[in-house]
Scaffold this motif. Structure first.
Motif, PDB file in Angstrom:
ATOM      1  N   ALA A   1       0.950  -1.198  -0.227  1.00 56.71           N
ATOM      2  CA  ALA A   1      -0.055  -0.062   0.116  1.00 56.71           C
ATOM      3  C   ALA A   1       0.755   1.152  -0.057  1.00 56.71           C
ATOM      4  CB  ALA A   1      -0.830   0.062   1.300  1.00 56.71           C
TER       5      ALA A   1
ATOM      6  N   ASN B   1      -8.754  10.513  20.174  1.00 57.06           N
ATOM      7  CA  ASN B   1      -8.409  11.077  18.812  1.00 57.06           C
ATOM      8  C   ASN B   1      -9.381  10.723  17.773  1.00 57.06           C
ATOM      9  OD1 ASN B   1      -5.931  11.256  20.277  1.00 57.06           O
ATOM     10  ND2 ASN B   1      -4.861   9.618  19.656  1.00 57.06           N
TER      11      ASN B   1
ATOM     12  N   LEU C   1      -9.583   8.362  11.148  1.00 55.36           N
ATOM     13  CA  LEU C   1      -9.688   7.526  12.231  1.00 55.36           C
ATOM     14  C   LEU C   1     -10.591   8.053  13.522  1.00 55.36           C
ATOM     15  CD1 LEU C   1      -7.459   8.668  14.608  1.00 55.36           C
ATOM     16  CD2 LEU C   1      -5.938   7.240  13.366  1.00 55.36           C
TER      17      LEU C   1
ATOM     18  N   PRO D   1      -8.580   3.440   5.851  1.00 59.41           N
ATOM     19  CA  PRO D   1      -7.467   3.641   5.267  1.00 59.41           C
ATOM     20  C   PRO D   1      -7.339   4.620   3.953  1.00 59.41           C
ATOM     21  CG  PRO D   1      -8.416   1.706   4.632  1.00 59.41           C
ATOM     22  CD  PRO D   1      -9.293   2.390   5.318  1.00 59.41           C
TER      23      PRO D   1
ATOM     24  N   LEU E   1      -4.752  -5.327   4.704  1.00 64.97           N
ATOM     25  CA  LEU E   1      -5.194  -4.506   5.715  1.00 64.97           C
ATOM     26  C   LEU E   1      -5.184  -5.565   6.920  1.00 64.97           C
ATOM     27  CD1 LEU E   1      -7.637  -1.806   4.128  1.00 64.97           C
ATOM     28  CD2 LEU E   1      -5.475  -1.453   5.750  1.00 64.97           C
TER      29      LEU E   1
ATOM     30  N   GLU F   1       0.007  -5.332  13.869  1.00 62.36           N
ATOM     31  CA  GLU F   1       0.444  -4.266  14.587  1.00 62.36           C
ATOM     32  C   GLU F   1      -0.524  -3.813  15.712  1.00 62.36           C
ATOM     33  OE1 GLU F   1       3.273  -3.095  11.795  1.00 62.36           O
ATOM     34  OE2 GLU F   1       2.730  -2.302  13.598  1.00 62.36           O
TER      35      GLU F   1
HETATM   36  C1  LIG Z   1      -2.115   0.169   4.610  1.00 69.03           C
HETATM   37  C2  LIG Z   1      -2.143   0.618   6.028  1.00 69.03           C
HETATM   38  C3  LIG Z   1      -3.026   1.799   5.874  1.00 69.03           C
HETATM   39  C4  LIG Z   1      -3.233   2.109   7.405  1.00 69.03           C
HETATM   40  C5  LIG Z   1      -1.860   2.369   8.301  1.00 69.03           C
HETATM   41  C6  LIG Z   1      -2.109   2.932   9.780  1.00 69.03           C
HETATM   42  C7  LIG Z   1      -2.135   4.294   9.855  1.00 69.03           C
HETATM   43  C8  LIG Z   1      -2.203   4.997  11.088  1.00 69.03           C
HETATM   44  C9  LIG Z   1      -2.586   3.987  12.401  1.00 69.03           C
HETATM   45  C10 LIG Z   1      -2.936   4.680  13.664  1.00 69.03           C
HETATM   46  C11 LIG Z   1      -2.670   5.927  13.842  1.00 69.03           C
HETATM   47  C12 LIG Z   1      -2.967   6.440  15.157  1.00 69.03           C
HETATM   48  C13 LIG Z   1      -3.101   5.568  16.201  1.00 69.03           C
HETATM   49  S1  LIG Z   1      -3.404   6.410  17.688  1.00 69.03           S
HETATM   50  O1  LIG Z   1      -3.927   5.342  18.529  1.00 69.03           O
HETATM   51  O2  LIG Z   1      -4.248   7.296  17.578  1.00 69.03           O
HETATM   52  C14 LIG Z   1      -1.969   6.561  18.492  1.00 69.03           C
HETATM   53  C15 LIG Z   1      -1.328   7.797  17.875  1.00 69.03           C
HETATM   54  O3  LIG Z   1      -0.404   7.449  16.741  1.00 69.03           O
HETATM   55  C16 LIG Z   1      -3.381   4.193  15.932  1.00 69.03           C
HETATM   56  C17 LIG Z   1      -3.261   3.697  14.486  1.00 69.03           C
HETATM   57  C18 LIG Z   1      -2.776   2.835  12.109  1.00 69.03           C
HETATM   58  C19 LIG Z   1      -2.286   2.203  10.910  1.00 69.03           C
HETATM   59  C20 LIG Z   1      -2.599   0.578  10.385  1.00 69.03           C
HETATM   60  C21 LIG Z   1      -1.214   0.043  10.396  1.00 69.03           C
HETATM   61  C22 LIG Z   1      -2.010  -0.177  11.472  1.00 69.03           C
HETATM   62  C23 LIG Z   1      -1.587  -0.052  12.864  1.00 69.03           C
HETATM   63  C24 LIG Z   1      -2.180  -0.379  13.996  1.00 69.03           C
HETATM   64  C25 LIG Z   1      -1.784   0.092  15.225  1.00 69.03           C
HETATM   65  C26 LIG Z   1      -0.508   0.682  15.257  1.00 69.03           C
HETATM   66  C27 LIG Z   1      -0.020   1.126  14.148  1.00 69.03           C
HETATM   67  N1  LIG Z   1      -0.230   0.958  12.860  1.00 69.03           N
END
Ligand SMILES: CCCCCc1ccc(-c2ccc(S(=O)(=O)CCO)cc2)cc1[C@H]1C[C@H]1c1ccccn1
Length: 240
Positions: free
Chosen positions: A115, A145, A165, A201, A210, A217
């Motif tokens: 991706a 958030n 998100l 996403p 995904l 993750e």
């Molecule tokens: C093709 C993949 C598309 C999505 C990638 C992505 C981006 C942001 C996020 C994300 C952004 C913020 C938060 S939080 O809880 O607010 C904390 C602050 O950072 C949490 C997760 C997740 C993911 C997905 C990876 C997945 C993933 C899952 C838990 C951790 C990291 N990555």
């Protein structure tokens, strides 16, 4: 003082998210399926798609000994610690300090093959709430958030696909006072953490990719983050 433009949305979203976080996963027919387990941590997801894109809501429940809800929210909310525990983070910018408990963030996350790279703009709010299910117990601490627009950083203007998100970290502290009337120590506290997240996403990404990413993750993130808080607080006075 005068209200910030985001304040009404923050108020509404925080109340809504905390109420949802309080709902158990056991309720029959709620469609939550357990997909990861590690010690006290249980991770559930619901398989949902919007316009053919996977947006599986996630709910994790974890009980961690020796830390409080205030401490968990403190290390989750404050930007100065984020690079220590958020492994998928490439760049984090605080775009605006809305108030001392509300910040506006821009984050770019590491590209996950095949991706394209993602970024996100969200407000983050930390709040203490009375626990209506346990009036004389410790308060609930939460961080919510929620994605928002920012005119300075329009979606999909650069190399990154903008994701959307809503995340709620809700913490309920439990104190089991020592029998002998000794002062409360870390051995007498534990924290029940409920982490809810829905990540859209943005642009298309294969459902299989995904779901594999989320499966890998999310458990890693919650385990790493809670271990980080335990390590950061172990020799510090308790924060209630
Ligand atoms: C093709 C993949 C598309 C999505 C990638 C992505 C981006 C942001 C996020 C994300 C952004 C913020 C938060 S939080 O809880 O607010 C904390 C602050 O950072 C949490 C997760 C997740 C993911 C997905 C990876 C997945 C993933 C899952 C838990 C951790 C990291 N990555």
């Amino acid at each position: 003082g005068s209200q910030h433009r985001l304040w009404p949305e923050i108020e509404k979203t925080v109340k809504q998210q905390v109420e949802m976080a309080k709902l158990g996963v056991g309720e029959c027919g709620t469609g939550w399926q357990l997909f990861a387990e590690d010690g006290e941590m249980r991770m559930y997801r619901r398989e949902e798609e919007v316009d053919g894109m996977v947006v599986d809501p996630l709910k994790a429940v974890h009980v961690v000994k020796g830390i409080t809800g205030h401490e968990v929210c403190h290390y989750f909310f404050n930007p100065q610690y984020r690079y220590d525990w958020e492994t998928t983070l490439e760049q984090m910018t605080v775009l605006e300090t809305i108030s001392e408990d509300s910040l506006l963030f821009l984050q770019t996350h590491k590209r996950i093959w095949p991706a394209s790279q993602r970024d996100v703009v969200f407000w983050s709010h930390m709040r203490k709430l009375p626990d209506d299910q346990d009036q004389d117990g410790p308060d609930i601490w939460t961080v919510v958030n929620n994605s928002t627009e920012d005119s300075e950083h329009p979606a999909n203007a650069g190399k990154c696909v903008r994701i959307y998100l809503t995340v709620c970290l809700m913490c309920q502290t439990r104190v089991d006072p020592p029998k002998d009337g000794a002062p409360i120590s870390r051995d007498n506290v534990s924290c029940k953490i409920t982490y809810c997240s829905v990540v859209n996403p943005g642009g298309w990404a294969p459902a299989s990719v995904l779901r594999a990413v989320y499966k890998r993750e999310y458990p890693k993130f919650l385990k790493r983050f809670t271990a980080y808080v335990k390590n950061q607080t172990k020799n510090k006075p308790l924060m209630f």
